[in-house]
Design a protein around this motif. Sequence first.
Motif: not given
Length: 345
Positions: A25-32, A34-39, A173-176, A186-193
């Motif tokens: 369970i989670g908000k999973f907004d963006g599926m970063h 950290g979320h992938c680790g939960i899955f 790593v958070r959605s915020g 900064d789309v490159e660092r966004t991609a890292q997250h």
Amino acid sequence: MDRSVVSHVRDVRSLSLDRPSIVVIGKFDGMHIGHCGIFAEGVRRRARLQEQPDVADALLVAITFDPLPTVYFNPDGGLKMLSSPEERVLLARQQGADHCVVQTFDRHTAELTAEGFVALLVQHLRMTELVIGEDFALGRNRTGTPGTLRELGRTLGFDVTTVPDVRRDGAVVRSGTIRDLLQRGDVERTAQHLGRSPFVAGIVVEGVKLARKLGFPTANLQPIPDRLYPKTGVYATRSWVPHPVRAYSSVTNIGYRPTFDGTEFRVESHLLDFPPEGEDGNLYEQQIAVEFVSRLRDETRFADVEELCRQVQRDIDAARTRLAGTAPAPEQAVLLRDLIRYLNR
């Protein structure tokens, strides 16, 4: 396309599973990441459950919310989304979910106690284990902390596993954080997250054809009001189009066209080497996706149209250089192909 990749229900009470499940369970907004680790932990727990002699087909069920609780409780707060509910379902399926619940977050959901909510999961999903992040809380007044949920699990018959936070650049790593990075362009660092390049999708609408008159026709995406877009500027991108689904290198401008005294927010993507020979390239009223790979420059007011055209050509050359030899990750390609097929179904 296989419709199962986007199938979901809007209420957990719509399901009545006939086999045990692991629930994330989670908000999973963006599926970063950290979320992938939960899955990933949920997938491991499902495999472990399936090793038991009397359990052959355990399931992994993903639950998220629409609207997000943050938006429900503060509808005028201006929070912009990183992903639509359908995108979250696609991302959850890609991470291994067998079933997806996009729980409608309304007054009835908001008033559920933690005990009442997990009792529904046990009843309708046959939940044997709940996998959550370290800072997770659910139920009225967010009383369902990991410790409280473990106590409830001992009574209702399920285990609770918490997954440690993932850190990048010394921060969790958070959605915020990802929103902050996108708002800085900064789309490159966004991609890292995220673990993949950020993207936006939308329907192509007819514009005033200024770019076409200048020799650089663009696909104009209709902005989605509650969607977060990268900072205004010019980006090297890949644009995904339907019929058939293909990705083209592109240059995308986000902003207001200051050279023409524009006041309307626009997302305009100039696809390189498009359309292919023998095709008309008409994308109007079709849904496309734009994948942001690298920021090229700020949006700028130019002295005249000739100066603007010279800069656009430099942007095209820079985009070709940035994108040369690159390709979307295989998982990203599958995701965007499925998304484009779904949106243009």
